[in-house]
Design a protein around this motif. Structure first.
Motif, PDB file in Angstrom:
ATOM      1  N   ASP A 202       9.944 -21.852  -6.988  1.00 43.51           N
ATOM      2  CA  ASP A 202       8.546 -22.186  -6.725  1.00 43.51           C
ATOM      3  C   ASP A 202       7.728 -20.909  -6.751  1.00 43.51           C
ATOM      4  O   ASP A 202       7.978 -19.980  -5.977  1.00 43.51           O
ATOM      5  CB  ASP A 202       8.436 -22.865  -5.352  1.00 43.51           C
ATOM      6  N   ALA A 203       6.755 -20.837  -7.658  1.00 39.71           N
ATOM      7  CA  ALA A 203       5.811 -19.720  -7.785  1.00 39.71           C
ATOM      8  C   ALA A 203       6.493 -18.392  -8.113  1.00 39.71           C
ATOM      9  O   ALA A 203       6.342 -17.405  -7.395  1.00 39.71           O
ATOM     10  CB  ALA A 203       4.974 -19.590  -6.506  1.00 39.71           C
ATOM     11  N   PRO A 204       7.240 -18.338  -9.223  1.00 41.67           N
ATOM     12  CA  PRO A 204       7.852 -17.070  -9.632  1.00 41.67           C
ATOM     13  C   PRO A 204       6.848 -16.194 -10.376  1.00 41.67           C
ATOM     14  O   PRO A 204       5.779 -16.649 -10.779  1.00 41.67           O
ATOM     15  CB  PRO A 204       8.954 -17.535 -10.582  1.00 41.67           C
ATOM     16  N   PHE A 205       7.208 -14.941 -10.570  1.00 41.78           N
ATOM     17  CA  PHE A 205       6.448 -14.109 -11.508  1.00 41.78           C
ATOM     18  C   PHE A 205       7.337 -13.792 -12.707  1.00 41.78           C
ATOM     19  O   PHE A 205       8.567 -13.875 -12.628  1.00 41.78           O
ATOM     20  CB  PHE A 205       5.893 -12.841 -10.854  1.00 41.78           C
ATOM     21  N   ASP A 206       6.712 -13.454 -13.803  1.00 43.88           N
ATOM     22  CA  ASP A 206       7.414 -13.265 -15.073  1.00 43.88           C
ATOM     23  C   ASP A 206       8.085 -11.903 -15.148  1.00 43.88           C
ATOM     24  O   ASP A 206       9.241 -11.797 -15.535  1.00 43.88           O
ATOM     25  CB  ASP A 206       6.402 -13.419 -16.215  1.00 43.88           C
ATOM     26  N   ASN A 207       7.347 -10.835 -14.806  1.00 43.29           N
ATOM     27  CA  ASN A 207       7.897  -9.490 -14.947  1.00 43.29           C
ATOM     28  C   ASN A 207       7.286  -8.553 -13.908  1.00 43.29           C
ATOM     29  O   ASN A 207       6.183  -8.782 -13.401  1.00 43.29           O
ATOM     30  CB  ASN A 207       7.683  -8.951 -16.365  1.00 43.29           C
ATOM     31  N   LEU A 208       8.020  -7.502 -13.595  1.00 43.97           N
ATOM     32  CA  LEU A 208       7.625  -6.577 -12.532  1.00 43.97           C
ATOM     33  C   LEU A 208       6.403  -5.736 -12.892  1.00 43.97           C
ATOM     34  O   LEU A 208       5.556  -5.469 -12.049  1.00 43.97           O
ATOM     35  CB  LEU A 208       8.797  -5.657 -12.178  1.00 43.97           C
ATOM     36  N   THR A 209       6.315  -5.313 -14.142  1.00 44.45           N
ATOM     37  CA  THR A 209       5.175  -4.478 -14.542  1.00 44.45           C
ATOM     38  C   THR A 209       3.864  -5.223 -14.333  1.00 44.45           C
ATOM     39  O   THR A 209       2.905  -4.687 -13.753  1.00 44.45           O
ATOM     40  CB  THR A 209       5.313  -4.060 -16.021  1.00 44.45           C
ATOM     41  N   GLN A 210       3.815  -6.449 -14.780  1.00 44.80           N
ATOM     42  CA  GLN A 210       2.589  -7.242 -14.678  1.00 44.80           C
ATOM     43  C   GLN A 210       2.241  -7.571 -13.227  1.00 44.80           C
ATOM     44  O   GLN A 210       1.098  -7.383 -12.793  1.00 44.80           O
ATOM     45  CB  GLN A 210       2.748  -8.525 -15.481  1.00 44.80           C
ATOM     46  N   ILE A 211       3.209  -8.043 -12.445  1.00 44.03           N
ATOM     47  CA  ILE A 211       2.905  -8.443 -11.072  1.00 44.03           C
ATOM     48  C   ILE A 211       2.547  -7.233 -10.223  1.00 44.03           C
ATOM     49  O   ILE A 211       1.694  -7.320  -9.340  1.00 44.03           O
ATOM     50  CB  ILE A 211       4.083  -9.238 -10.438  1.00 44.03           C
ATOM     51  N   THR A 212       3.169  -6.078 -10.498  1.00 42.94           N
ATOM     52  CA  THR A 212       2.829  -4.870  -9.750  1.00 42.94           C
ATOM     53  C   THR A 212       1.414  -4.429 -10.054  1.00 42.94           C
ATOM     54  O   THR A 212       0.655  -4.056  -9.152  1.00 42.94           O
ATOM     55  CB  THR A 212       3.820  -3.739 -10.066  1.00 42.94           C
ATOM     56  N   SER A 213       1.023  -4.471 -11.315  1.00 43.08           N
ATOM     57  CA  SER A 213      -0.355  -4.119 -11.682  1.00 43.08           C
ATOM     58  C   SER A 213      -1.353  -5.064 -11.033  1.00 43.08           C
ATOM     59  O   SER A 213      -2.410  -4.629 -10.535  1.00 43.08           O
ATOM     60  CB  SER A 213      -0.514  -4.162 -13.208  1.00 43.08           C
ATOM     61  N   GLU A 214      -1.024  -6.341 -10.990  1.00 39.22           N
ATOM     62  CA  GLU A 214      -1.905  -7.322 -10.349  1.00 39.22           C
ATOM     63  C   GLU A 214      -1.975  -7.098  -8.837  1.00 39.22           C
ATOM     64  O   GLU A 214      -3.034  -7.278  -8.222  1.00 39.22           O
ATOM     65  CB  GLU A 214      -1.417  -8.732 -10.665  1.00 39.22           C
ATOM     66  N   GLU A 215      -0.860  -6.699  -8.258  1.00 37.93           N
ATOM     67  CA  GLU A 215      -0.836  -6.428  -6.824  1.00 37.93           C
ATOM     68  C   GLU A 215      -1.672  -5.196  -6.489  1.00 37.93           C
ATOM     69  O   GLU A 215      -2.386  -5.171  -5.483  1.00 37.93           O
ATOM     70  CB  GLU A 215       0.609  -6.230  -6.349  1.00 37.93           C
ATOM     71  N   LEU A 216      -1.604  -4.173  -7.325  1.00 37.65           N
ATOM     72  CA  LEU A 216      -2.434  -2.991  -7.121  1.00 37.65           C
ATOM     73  C   LEU A 216      -3.911  -3.356  -7.140  1.00 37.65           C
ATOM     74  O   LEU A 216      -4.696  -2.914  -6.294  1.00 37.65           O
ATOM     75  CB  LEU A 216      -2.143  -1.941  -8.196  1.00 37.65           C
ATOM     76  N   LYS A 217      -4.287  -4.163  -8.108  1.00 38.90           N
ATOM     77  CA  LYS A 217      -5.681  -4.595  -8.210  1.00 38.90           C
ATOM     78  C   LYS A 217      -6.082  -5.405  -6.993  1.00 38.90           C
ATOM     79  O   LYS A 217      -7.178  -5.230  -6.442  1.00 38.90           O
ATOM     80  CB  LYS A 217      -5.868  -5.423  -9.489  1.00 38.90           C
ATOM     81  N   ARG A 218      -5.211  -6.301  -6.553  1.00 46.72           N
ATOM     82  CA  ARG A 218      -5.504  -7.149  -5.394  1.00 46.72           C
ATOM     83  C   ARG A 218      -5.707  -6.329  -4.129  1.00 46.72           C
ATOM     84  O   ARG A 218      -6.520  -6.655  -3.271  1.00 46.72           O
ATOM     85  CB  ARG A 218      -4.367  -8.157  -5.193  1.00 46.72           C
ATOM     86  N   GLU A 219      -4.939  -5.235  -4.015  1.00 44.75           N
ATOM     87  CA  GLU A 219      -5.018  -4.384  -2.828  1.00 44.75           C
ATOM     88  C   GLU A 219      -6.055  -3.270  -2.965  1.00 44.75           C
ATOM     89  O   GLU A 219      -6.220  -2.463  -2.051  1.00 44.75           O
ATOM     90  CB  GLU A 219      -3.649  -3.768  -2.550  1.00 44.75           C
ATOM     91  N   GLY A 220      -6.729  -3.204  -4.121  1.00 45.22           N
ATOM     92  CA  GLY A 220      -7.801  -2.231  -4.299  1.00 45.22           C
ATOM     93  C   GLY A 220      -7.364  -0.862  -4.767  1.00 45.22           C
ATOM     94  O   GLY A 220      -8.123   0.111  -4.665  1.00 45.22           O
TER      95      GLY A 220
END
Length: 321
Positions: A202-220
């Motif tokens: 349930d609610a996986p992510f595809d790859n670490l590079t993409q999710i990490t970049s999105e997490e950085l953006k989310r955290e500012g």
């Protein structure tokens, strides 16, 4: 003079590099730190859980209906030497299949997000094993940091080994399910263990590079700090880019997967599952996708309890014969 200029430039470069990695270290510590995040929930067991944190957005959903009266508190080794994993094992019907339940980032086996799917499966007769991955709950404290599935998959596979050794459940009758980061951990385990029969996530992510970049953006944080965080992880012994969840598609063969995601997920966007679906279609993999509308991160079990129960029970009954 040229020698001094070269030495000066090198010194400046090394200072900037150290500062870059230093910032990455601080960022990595903040985003990956999970030590103690479940301490306030350790009193919650399979026979007494409810909605302690108000997690379920559907207020008509009653998680207590899935309480499990009889359970064992167990411990067993991870596939990585020196790591001990804690779990709750709940027996099902005689000769029934088993499902390992893997929690998400900052969660543990004591949380309702893990108790509910476990209770649904046990109610249907399955054996279930809920685990704490390393640095979470009651398992070994390694460094207090999450490796986003890249080490934790060894803990999940330790659970798979234990079910075969201690409970005498054959490999073809053992599945695994996970939520969020637990979904990523589960998919990595699936890619690395060719005998793991089936997975439901349930609610996986595809790859670490993409999710990490999105997490950085989310955290500012600025995107250029991505490699600083990765380097900081390496210095602490965690290679956050070692494996990617989408490798489960590449290595699935004929083994089945079931993937759930919601279009309203603001934690891990549904585009990750769309990417996994596209890969699965191209590879001709036996993967089922259930995309639900509008609800938030891992809320499907509470928002659509009847459909969720039908799908998770139906899937594992079909594939774990």
């Amino acid at each position: 003079m040229k020698k001094y200029w070269v030495l000066g430039s090198l010194s400046v470069f090394l200072i900037l590099l150290a500062a870059y990695v230093g910032v990455g270290y601080v960022m990595h510590q903040k985003l990956s730190h999970i030590q103690g995040r479940c301490d306030n929930f350790l009193h919650i067991k399979p026979d007494n859980f409810g909605d302690e944190t108000g997690f379920w957005k559907n207020k008509d959903f009653d998680p207590t209906q899935y309480r499990m009266k009889q359970y064992e508190s167990v411990k067993f080794p991870s596939r990585e030497e020196g790591i001990e994993i804690a779990g709750f094992f709940v027996s099902g019907q005689q000769d029934a299949p088993a499902v390992i339940v893997v929690h998400g980032l900052g969660s543990c086996k004591h949380k309702t997000t893990e108790m509910v799917p476990a209770g649904i499966l046990n109610k249907a007769g399955f054996n279930v094993l809920m685990i704490d991955v390393r640095d979470a709950g009651e398992s070994t404290l390694e460094d207090g940091l999450s490796a986003i599935g890249n080490e934790e998959y060894l803990d999940a596979l330790g659970a798979w080994d234990w079910l075969q050794k201690e409970k005498k459940i054959p490999a073809h009758k053992i599945g695994m399910m996970g939520n969020s980061m637990g979904a990523a951990t589960t998919l990595i385990a699936f890619s690395q263990e060719p005998k793991l029969a089936a997975v439901f996530v349930d609610a996986p992510f595809d790859n670490l590079t993409q999710i990490t970049s999105e997490e950085l953006k989310r955290e500012g944080y600025p995107q250029f700090l991505f490699y600083a965080g990765w380097a900081a992880g390496l210095l602490q012994g965690d290679n956050l880019l070692a494996f990617n969840p989408h490798e489960a598609i590449d290595k699935a063969g004929k083994r089945p997967l079931f993937i759930i995601h919601s279009t309203g997920d603001t934690r891990i966007g549904v585009h990750h599952s769309y990417q996994l679906r596209e890969k699965a279609q191209k590879a001709g993999v036996n993967a089922t996708f259930w995309i639900v509308e509008g609800i938030e991160h891992v809320q499907t079990a509470g928002a659509f309890p009847e459909e969720y129960e039908q799908k998770i029970v139906g899937f594992f009954k079909k594939v774990l014969r």
